[in-house]
Design an enzyme around this catalytic site. Structure first.
Site, PDB file in Angstrom:
ATOM      1  N   CYS A 110      -9.614  -7.793   1.566  1.00 53.24           N
ATOM      2  CA  CYS A 110     -10.129  -6.654   1.825  1.00 53.24           C
ATOM      3  C   CYS A 110     -11.566  -6.313   1.515  1.00 53.24           C
ATOM      4  CB  CYS A 110      -9.146  -5.412   1.352  1.00 53.24           C
ATOM      5  SG  CYS A 110      -7.337  -5.870   1.304  1.00 53.24           S
TER       6      CYS A 110
ATOM      7  N   THR B  58      12.348  -0.136   7.759  1.00 49.79           N
ATOM      8  CA  THR B  58      13.676  -0.690   7.778  1.00 49.79           C
ATOM      9  C   THR B  58      13.321  -2.076   8.428  1.00 49.79           C
ATOM     10  OG1 THR B  58      14.061   0.511   9.853  1.00 49.79           O
ATOM     11  CG2 THR B  58      15.083   1.466   7.779  1.00 49.79           C
TER      12      THR B  58
ATOM     13  N   SER C 226       5.543  -6.299  -2.174  1.00 53.90           N
ATOM     14  CA  SER C 226       5.054  -6.350  -0.560  1.00 53.90           C
ATOM     15  C   SER C 226       5.723  -7.840  -0.276  1.00 53.90           C
ATOM     16  CB  SER C 226       3.755  -6.188  -0.517  1.00 53.90           C
ATOM     17  OG  SER C 226       3.255  -6.694   0.913  1.00 53.90           O
ATOM     18  N   ALA C 227       6.372  -8.092   0.980  1.00 52.41           N
ATOM     19  CA  ALA C 227       6.909  -8.959   1.254  1.00 52.41           C
ATOM     20  C   ALA C 227       6.080 -10.137   1.842  1.00 52.41           C
ATOM     21  CB  ALA C 227       7.741  -8.812   2.474  1.00 52.41           C
TER      22      ALA C 227
ATOM     23  N   THR D 291       0.923  -1.194  -0.021  1.00 51.00           N
ATOM     24  CA  THR D 291       0.014   0.124  -0.117  1.00 51.00           C
ATOM     25  C   THR D 291       0.894   1.363  -0.124  1.00 51.00           C
ATOM     26  OG1 THR D 291      -1.714  -1.000   1.191  1.00 51.00           O
ATOM     27  CG2 THR D 291      -1.707   1.196   1.301  1.00 51.00           C
TER      28      THR D 291
ATOM     29  N   GLN E 269       1.367  -8.829  -6.456  1.00 47.37           N
ATOM     30  CA  GLN E 269       0.946 -10.315  -6.509  1.00 47.37           C
ATOM     31  C   GLN E 269       2.095 -11.092  -7.397  1.00 47.37           C
ATOM     32  OE1 GLN E 269      -1.483 -12.095  -5.086  1.00 47.37           O
ATOM     33  NE2 GLN E 269      -2.223 -10.313  -4.021  1.00 47.37           N
TER      34      GLN E 269
HETATM   35  N1  PLP Z   1      -1.484  -4.251  -4.470  1.00 44.76           N
HETATM   36  C1  PLP Z   1      -2.004  -5.595  -4.493  1.00 44.76           C
HETATM   37  C2  PLP Z   1      -2.174  -5.889  -5.970  1.00 44.76           C
HETATM   38  C3  PLP Z   1      -2.314  -6.344  -3.535  1.00 44.76           C
HETATM   39  O1  PLP Z   1      -3.035  -7.570  -3.664  1.00 44.76           O
HETATM   40  C4  PLP Z   1      -2.180  -5.776  -2.029  1.00 44.76           C
HETATM   41  C5  PLP Z   1      -2.793  -6.556  -0.892  1.00 44.76           C
HETATM   42  O2  PLP Z   1      -3.534  -7.636  -1.069  1.00 44.76           O
HETATM   43  C6  PLP Z   1      -1.746  -4.527  -2.008  1.00 44.76           C
HETATM   44  C7  PLP Z   1      -1.336  -3.818  -3.285  1.00 44.76           C
HETATM   45  C8  PLP Z   1      -1.473  -3.938  -0.753  1.00 44.76           C
HETATM   46  O3  PLP Z   1      -0.242  -4.797  -0.208  1.00 44.76           O
HETATM   47  P1  PLP Z   1      -0.225  -4.690   1.499  1.00 44.76           P
HETATM   48  O4  PLP Z   1      -1.045  -5.570   2.087  1.00 44.76           O
HETATM   49  O5  PLP Z   1       1.392  -5.064   1.727  1.00 44.76           O
HETATM   50  O6  PLP Z   1      -0.224  -3.223   2.020  1.00 44.76           O
END
Ligand code: PLP
Length: 414
Positions: A357, A262, A226-227, A79, A206
């Site tokens: 979500c 970090t 995203s880890a 995000t 993804q």
């Molecule tokens: N973008 C995509 C395509 C996602 O699937 C997600 C989370 O499901 C995000 C962004 C947001 O990632 P994070 O949960 O690490 O904030």
């Protein structure tokens, strides 16, 4: 419990815990992690090894155009990475006194859509000229690159007509969709963006760790990851920002500009190293099981539909696949996804309706809506997402339980 919700979060890999214990939070580890991620995404085969580079160590043969450590900015997740790409560009436009034109697609994650919306609002607040467009997608959930080309031509023509000073144009199209797994043709879209002088950002949250992502080859200026989607720690991610792309920071520390995030970066780089080293084996394993699940459900249960990517003219030519290997989004005629999810949960199967979500907020999937699916089909959609730890036994048990549960629910409905 059979866990088939990998797209929401991947179980943490033991490899990353080992490195987390060593992490003291210092600059050295942060720089090691940065260098390793740069190598892993730079297409340098040496980067695929899981041995941490020493501080300041450079690969002996850096190929032209390879990713540099300083092009990796750590964030608290996907995000923040998406927000930084879009709002960082907004503040750059504001600083340079230039108009900002944003182009994105209707199936993007809310992290992108809301950031685009925020940029429009900030434009009003700060008196910066911001305009945004949201492109439609095909019935299979893909962005047609030719639409991107046409829209960019129109944006350029309008700026010329209105004599606006040279705008910054940012295009954000996701690498792979979180609900359907549909892959975008980022190669073609990126090329089109560059021909039109636009900056290209892709949300690859993804995709990274699941399909090959080679930033030396791809015409991408910014990429989000995203880890926790690839077995790394929660609360960690990164934004790749190609050198030459200017971005204003959103977070500040005493004395100097900074970006957040970090803690956990060493775990993230180790998890990514593991995933990249096992990528082809895991791909074949996961895809084989997903195809089995799809084939058996479609054969055994009447009136089930696959949502997205069944046929995708815009699939990336390089991988000849229209979806991520582990995603399967299905609609079951006459069954509400909420009931199916509830029953499956009781029987020990963890899946989700659309994105995690959207399911929590009870909102209808904007992704399936953008694909033009009927409300019945959207309300009966369930996302199965498989991972490297999924077994054939689990898939066969899932097929049995889904078949039994769908029949029960349809009987109840009469
Ligand atoms: N973008 C995509 C395509 C996602 O699937 C997600 C989370 O499901 C995000 C962004 C947001 O990632 P994070 O949960 O690490 O904030």
């Amino acid at each position: 419990m059979i866990y088939l919700d990998y797209a929401a979060a991947s179980p943490a890999l033991p490899e990353m815990f080992a490195s987390q214990e060593l992490f003291s939070g210092g600059c050295r580890e942060t720089e090691q992690a940065r260098a390793q991620i740069a190598r892993l995404l730079g297409g340098d085969p040496a980067g695929a090894c899981s041995v941490l580079p020493r501080m300041g160590e450079e690969p002996a043969h850096r190929p032209a155009g390879s990713v540099r450590p300083e092009e990796i900015i750590f964030t608290s997740g996907g995000t923040e990475s998406d927000n930084l790409a879009i709002l960082g560009t907004f503040f750059r436009a504001k600083r340079e006194g230039r108009p900002l034109r944003l182009l994105t697609a209707a199936t993007e994650h809310e992290a992108v859509l809301q950031a685009v919306h925020a940029a429009e609002e900030y434009g009003e607040i700060f008196g910066t000229d911001v305009q945004a467009w949201v492109l439609p997608v095909t019935a299979e959930g893909a962005v047609d690159p030719e639409r991107v080309r046409k829209m960019l031509e129109e944006i350029r023509a309008a700026s010329f007509r209105d004599q606006t000073s040279d705008p910054i144009i940012l295009v954000s199209v996701m690498y792979a969709n979180n609900e359907t797994g549909v892959l975008s043709d980022v190669e073609t879209i990126g090329q089109i963006c560059h021909e039109a002088g636009a900056v290209f950002h892709t949300d690859a949250v993804q995709a990274v760790g699941h399909v090959p992502v080679d930033l030396r080859r791809l015409p991408v200026d910014m990429l989000s990851a995203s880890a926790h989607k690839f077995g790394g720690p929660k609360g960690t991610g990164f934004l790749y920002v190609k050198r030459g792309i200017k971005l204003e920071p959103l977070f500040f520390e005493t004395g100097e500009k900074a970006f957040s995030g970090t803690y956990g970066v060493l775990g993230m780089s180790q998890a990514l190293a593991y995933r990249m080293a096992h990528l082809s084996d895991e791909y074949v394993h996961v895809r084989g099981l997903r195809d089995l699940l799809q084939k058996e459900i479609l054969q055994e249960i009447p009136a089930v539909h696959v949502n997205g990517g069944a046929w995708n003219a815009h699939c990336p030519s390089a991988c000849k696949e229209s979806r991520l290997p582990g995603h399967l989004n299905l609609s079951f005629d006459g069954i509400e996804s909420a009931s199916l999810l509830f029953m499956l949960d009781l029987k020990g199967i963890c899946v989700s309706g659309g994105s995690a979500c959207a399911a929590q907020s009870g909102a209808r999937s904007h992704v399936l809506e953008a694909m033009g699916l009927s409300s019945e089909r959207i309300d009966s959609a369930v996302r199965f997402s498989l991972g490297p730890e999924t077994t054939e036994e689990e898939i066969r048990e899932t097929i049995r339980i889904v078949k039994e549960t769908a029949a029960e629910l349809r009987r109840l409905r009469g």
